[in-house]
Scaffold this active site. Structure first.
Site, PDB file in Angstrom:
ATOM      1  N   CYS A  18       0.860  -1.258  -0.032  1.00 31.36           N
ATOM      2  CA  CYS A  18      -0.150   0.037  -0.033  1.00 31.36           C
ATOM      3  C   CYS A  18       1.062   1.177  -0.106  1.00 31.36           C
ATOM      4  O   CYS A  18       2.061   1.385   0.307  1.00 31.36           O
ATOM      5  CB  CYS A  18      -0.833  -0.068   1.226  1.00 31.36           C
ATOM      6  SG  CYS A  18       0.097   0.095   2.795  1.00 31.36           S
TER       7      CYS A  18
ATOM      8  N   GLU B  78       1.166  -1.793  16.644  1.00 28.59           N
ATOM      9  CA  GLU B  78       0.113  -0.394  16.455  1.00 28.59           C
ATOM     10  C   GLU B  78      -0.635   0.223  17.516  1.00 28.59           C
ATOM     11  O   GLU B  78      -0.902   1.182  17.871  1.00 28.59           O
ATOM     12  CB  GLU B  78      -0.543  -0.545  15.118  1.00 28.59           C
ATOM     13  CG  GLU B  78      -1.371   0.523  14.577  1.00 28.59           C
ATOM     14  CD  GLU B  78      -2.401   0.425  13.484  1.00 28.59           C
ATOM     15  OE1 GLU B  78      -3.445   0.939  13.409  1.00 28.59           O
ATOM     16  OE2 GLU B  78      -1.831  -0.387  12.604  1.00 28.59           O
TER      17      GLU B  78
ATOM     18  N   ASN C  41      -2.985  -7.402   8.866  1.00 21.42           N
ATOM     19  CA  ASN C  41      -4.057  -7.363   7.612  1.00 21.42           C
ATOM     20  C   ASN C  41      -4.048  -8.548   6.906  1.00 21.42           C
ATOM     21  O   ASN C  41      -4.921  -8.980   6.362  1.00 21.42           O
ATOM     22  CB  ASN C  41      -3.610  -6.124   7.066  1.00 21.42           C
ATOM     23  CG  ASN C  41      -2.253  -6.396   6.342  1.00 21.42           C
ATOM     24  OD1 ASN C  41      -2.474  -6.519   5.027  1.00 21.42           O
ATOM     25  ND2 ASN C  41      -0.988  -5.940   6.632  1.00 21.42           N
TER      26      ASN C  41
END
Length: 398
Positions: A66, A187, A319
Site C-alpha cells: 500500500c 500499532e 492485515n
C-alpha cells in the site's frame, strides 16, 4: 503527559524528520530491483489473470504494497543514503514482511533487541539515527529517543497517525477509548500510548462482554481478570464505561470494526436513551483505505470458482491474517505463507493455518486443471508475489 504538546515540540526539532530527504530518484532503482515485478505489473493491466498449462492464477483486484508501506520503505532507503556512515536503528520491523526487513539488515540497519516483549534501547546512543516503523512507536519511545539526542526518522503511516488524533480527541473530552485491536501489536501499543483511559477489545465477542457489563450483566472480578492486560492503569469499569469513543488498529477486519462500533452505540442508547447519546458515544472513521480495499477485493475473489487460495504475507502481519480469515469463513481451501520458499520442492507447501503453528501439506496441488486464487498483505512486495506464481507454475508442470 500532554501528547499533543510533545508531538508539536518533536515535529519542530532539527533532529526529527517525517518527510524524507528528497532522495527518491536516487533510491528508486534499488527499490525497483528489490520489490517491483514486470510480471505483476502486466497482470494488473490485463485482467489480473494468468494461464499456464493446466494452471490458472487469479489475482485479487487489490493486493500487496500500500502507499503507506511504500512510503515507509522508501524513507528507510533514503535514510541509509543520507546517513552513509552513522549507526541506524529501527524500533521494530519496518513492516511485517521478512524479505523487506532482511534487505534492510543487509544495508547495515540494526533492529532494536526485544526480550520478553520489552525493547532494549541500551545500545542506542546520542547521534544515532532511529527509524520509527510504518505502524508507529509509543510516545514513551519517542520521548526516550528525543531525550537521548537521536536523529528520528518517522515513517508512521498517516492512517495510523489519524487514529492517534482520534484517541487524543477522546482524551480531551474525557471519553474512554475502546480500541479494536490486538493488545500486543505494535500499532495498538502505540495508539494506546496516546490515549487517556482506554480498553482494547480483540473481537466482537470481547466487545459483547464489555457491553453486557455496561448493561449490568457482568461480574466485576471476571471482567477485570479478562481485560487486566488490555486497559489503562487504574481502569475502573464502573467509572470508565460511561462515555466511550471507538477507534481501531488500522489493519483489523473492517466489517468487525464497524459492527463493534454499532454494538457500543446500541448499548449506550439502551442505557442512556437517544437524548443523551451524544454525551456518551463518539464515533470516528479510522479504517484504513488500503486495508478496506484489500478486504473488499478478497471478498470479491472468494466469490469466484477457486480450487484453492494462497495468501502471502508475514505471519505477524495483522492485515494478512484477516485476509486469510475471509477465505476460511467461505470454506475455501487456503494457505497462508510468508515467503515463496514455503512452496516445494515436490508437491508440498509449508503454511500457517489460523491460530496454529506451521504445517506441511502434501500433495498440495490437485491433479487436472486448477484455478488458484492469490492475494497478499499490504506489506508484501510484488517481487515476492511473482516468485510465488513461478513456483506454482513449476509445481503444475512437474
Amino acid at each position: 503527559m500532554d501528547t499533543r504538546a510533545f508531538k508539536r515540540s518533536l515535529h519542530h526539532s532539527e533532529r526529527y524528520n517525517r518527510r524524507g530527504f528528497g532522495l527518491g530518484e536516487e533510491v528508486a532503482g534499488s527499490l525497483q530491483t528489490a520489490y517491483q515485478s514486470d510480471l505483476i505489473a502486466s497482470l494488473r493491466t490485463n485482467g489480473h489473470e494468468l494461464r499456464e498449462g493446466r494452471l490458472t492464477v487469479r489475482l485479487a483486484e487489490a493486493f500487496g504494497f500500500c502507499w503507506g508501506v511504500e512510503r515507509a520503505v522508501a524513507m528507510a532507503y533514503e535514510t541509509r543514503r543520507h546517513y552513509p556512515s552513522e549507526r541506524i536503528w529501527i524500533t521494530n520491523e519496518i513492516i511485517h514482511n521478512p524479505s523487506v526487513n532482511d534487505h534492510l539488515r543487509a544495508m547495515d540497519v540494526q533492529f532494536i533487541a526485544v526480550e520478553d516483549g520489552v525493547k532494549d534501547f541500551s545500545e542506542v546512543g546520542t547521534g544515532d539515527v532511529v527509524i520509527l516503523p510504518a505502524f508507529g512507536a509509543t510516545v514513551q519511545e519517542m520521548q526516550l529517543l528525543n531525550e537521548r539526542g537521536c536523529h528520528i526518522v518517522d515513517t508512521t503511516c498517516p492512517w495510523v497517525s489519524k487514529v492517534w488524533n482520534t484517541v487524543e480527541k477522546h482524551k480531551k473530552h474525557a471519553f474512554t477509548s475502546i480500541i479494536h485491536g490486538k493488545v500486543k501489536h505494535e500499532e495498538t501499543l502505540a495508539t494506546s500510548s496516546f490515549a487517556g483511559t482506554y480498553l482494547v477489545v480483540l473481537d466482537l465477542a470481547e466487545a459483547q462482554m464489555v457491553c453486557d457489563y455496561i448493561l449490568g450483566k457482568g461480574d466485576r472480578d471476571t471482567f477485570m481478570a479478562r481485560f487486566e492486560r488490555a486497559c489503562s492503569p487504574g481502569f475502573d469499569p464502573d467509572r470508565d464505561l460511561i462515555r466511550l469513543g471507538v477507534a481501531n488498529q488500522t489493519t483489523m477486519l473492517k466489517s468487525e470494526t464497524e459492527e463493534i462500533g454499532r454494538l457500543f452505540e446500541r448499548t449506550l442508547l439502551q442505557r442512556f436513551g437517544p437524548a443523551e447519546i451524544n454525551e456518551h458515544f463518539l464515533a470516528f472513521n479510522t479504517i484504513c483505505d488500503a486495508t478496506q480495499e484489500r478486504q473488499d477485493a478478497m471478498f470479491s475473489l472468494v466469490d469466484e470458482p477457486l480450487d484453492l487460495l494462497v495468501v502471502i504475507g508475514g505471519f505477524n502481519s495483522s492485515n494478512t491474517t484477516h485476509l486469510q480469515e475471509i477465505a476460511v469463513s467461505r470454506g475455501i481451501r487456503s494457505f497462508h505463507i510468508d515467503t515463496p520458499e514455503r512452496i516445494g520442492p515436490g508437491n508440498r507447501i509449508e503454511h500457517k493455518p489460523l491460530g496454529s503453528g506451521l504445517e506441511v501439506e502434501a500433495p498440495f496441488l490437485p491433479e487436472g486443471p486448477i484455478r488458484v486464487g492469490l492475494t497478499s498483505g499490504a506489506s508484501t512486495p510484488d517481487r515476492v508475489v511473482e516468485d510465488v506464481i513461478r513456483r506454482l507454475i513449476e509445481l503444475s508442470e512437474a
